[in-house]
Design an enzyme around this catalytic site. Structure first.
Site, PDB file in Angstrom:
ATOM      1  N   TYR A 113      -6.570  -2.414   2.951  1.00  0.00           N
ATOM      2  CA  TYR A 113      -5.134  -2.179   3.146  1.00  0.00           C
ATOM      3  C   TYR A 113      -4.666  -0.759   2.817  1.00  0.00           C
ATOM      4  CZ  TYR A 113      -5.505  -7.264   3.142  1.00  0.00           C
ATOM      5  OH  TYR A 113      -5.875  -8.561   3.421  1.00  0.00           O
ATOM      6  N   HIS A 161      -1.698  -6.501  12.068  1.00  0.00           N
ATOM      7  CA  HIS A 161      -2.457  -6.595  10.812  1.00  0.00           C
ATOM      8  C   HIS A 161      -2.975  -5.219  10.457  1.00  0.00           C
ATOM      9  CE1 HIS A 161      -2.293 -10.911  10.929  1.00  0.00           C
ATOM     10  NE2 HIS A 161      -2.611 -10.836  12.212  1.00  0.00           N
TER      11      HIS A 161
HETATM   12  C1  DQA Z   1      -3.347  -9.117   6.812  1.00  0.00           C
HETATM   13  C2  DQA Z   1      -4.644  -9.904   7.086  1.00  0.00           C
HETATM   14  C3  DQA Z   1      -4.543 -11.329   6.558  1.00  0.00           C
HETATM   15  O1  DQA Z   1      -5.759 -12.025   6.786  1.00  0.00           O
HETATM   16  C4  DQA Z   1      -4.316 -11.290   5.048  1.00  0.00           C
HETATM   17  O2  DQA Z   1      -4.156 -12.607   4.550  1.00  0.00           O
HETATM   18  C5  DQA Z   1      -3.176 -10.412   4.661  1.00  0.00           C
HETATM   19  C6  DQA Z   1      -2.995  -9.138   5.339  1.00  0.00           C
HETATM   20  C7  DQA Z   1      -3.465  -7.648   7.251  1.00  0.00           C
HETATM   21  O3  DQA Z   1      -2.436  -6.994   7.353  1.00  0.00           O
HETATM   22  O4  DQA Z   1      -4.582  -7.159   7.441  1.00  0.00           O
HETATM   23  O5  DQA Z   1      -2.445 -10.712   3.708  1.00  0.00           O
HETATM   24  O6  DQA Z   1      -2.310  -9.714   7.559  1.00  0.00           O
END
Ligand code: DQA
Length: 147
Positions: free
Chosen positions: A22, A100
């Site tokens: 992230y 995502h």
């Molecule tokens: C997410 C990916 C999801 O699998 C995870 O549960 C998240 C973040 C992403 O931004 O990569 O909380 O949505």
């Protein structure tokens, strides 16, 4: 043109979560960059985050009842199992783009499924915070291309 940016569970913790997936940016950093791009595009942006599933459903209902031209959503883990959010999004008449930060398809198998995939215009994943900026451009183009 008004676009609603929805962020779901745990996404207020960006900047403190695993940086390999992230990055370092906080949600507030991302929203600042989105607002700056929105200004360049001449788009009005509303950003909303919640950790409560029912509150996200209610926000989506409001988007239906008010004037919203497009929705971008990163629902976090809800993406993979929330039929409630899926059904709420399905009520909307405007385009919905799924975002995502991480490449969910290269991670654990439970992340490979999105229960939204059949009702969204498309999914952008794997580009870190740029997924959001690309998502805003995609939503904007999609709205402009709709007669
Ligand atoms: C997410 C990916 C999801 O699998 C995870 O549960 C998240 C973040 C992403 O931004 O990569 O909380 O949505």
């Amino acid at each position: 043109m008004k676009i609603l940016v929805l962020n779901g569970v745990n996404l207020n913790m960006f900047g403190k979560r695993d940086p390999n997936h992230y990055g370092q940016a906080t949600l507030s950093d991302i929203e600042k960059e989105l607002n700056s791009l929105a200004k360049d595009l001449g788009v009005e942006l509303e950003c909303f985050q919640t950790n409560v599933e029912g509150i996200l459903c209610e926000k989506i209902h409001q988007a239906h009842d008010t004037h919203i031209d497009g929705v971008m959503i990163n629902a976090g883990a809800w993406t993979h199992y929330s039929y409630a959010i899926r059904d709420a999004l399905a009520i909307l008449k405007c385009p919905v783009v799924e975002i995502h930060m991480s490449n969910v398809h290269a991670r654990e198998s439970f992340r490979h499924t999105s229960v939204f995939s059949s009702i969204v215009v498309g999914q952008i994943c794997g580009f870190g915070k740029d997924s959001y900026l690309l998502g805003l451009r995609a939503t904007y183009q999609c709205i402009k291309a709709t007669p």
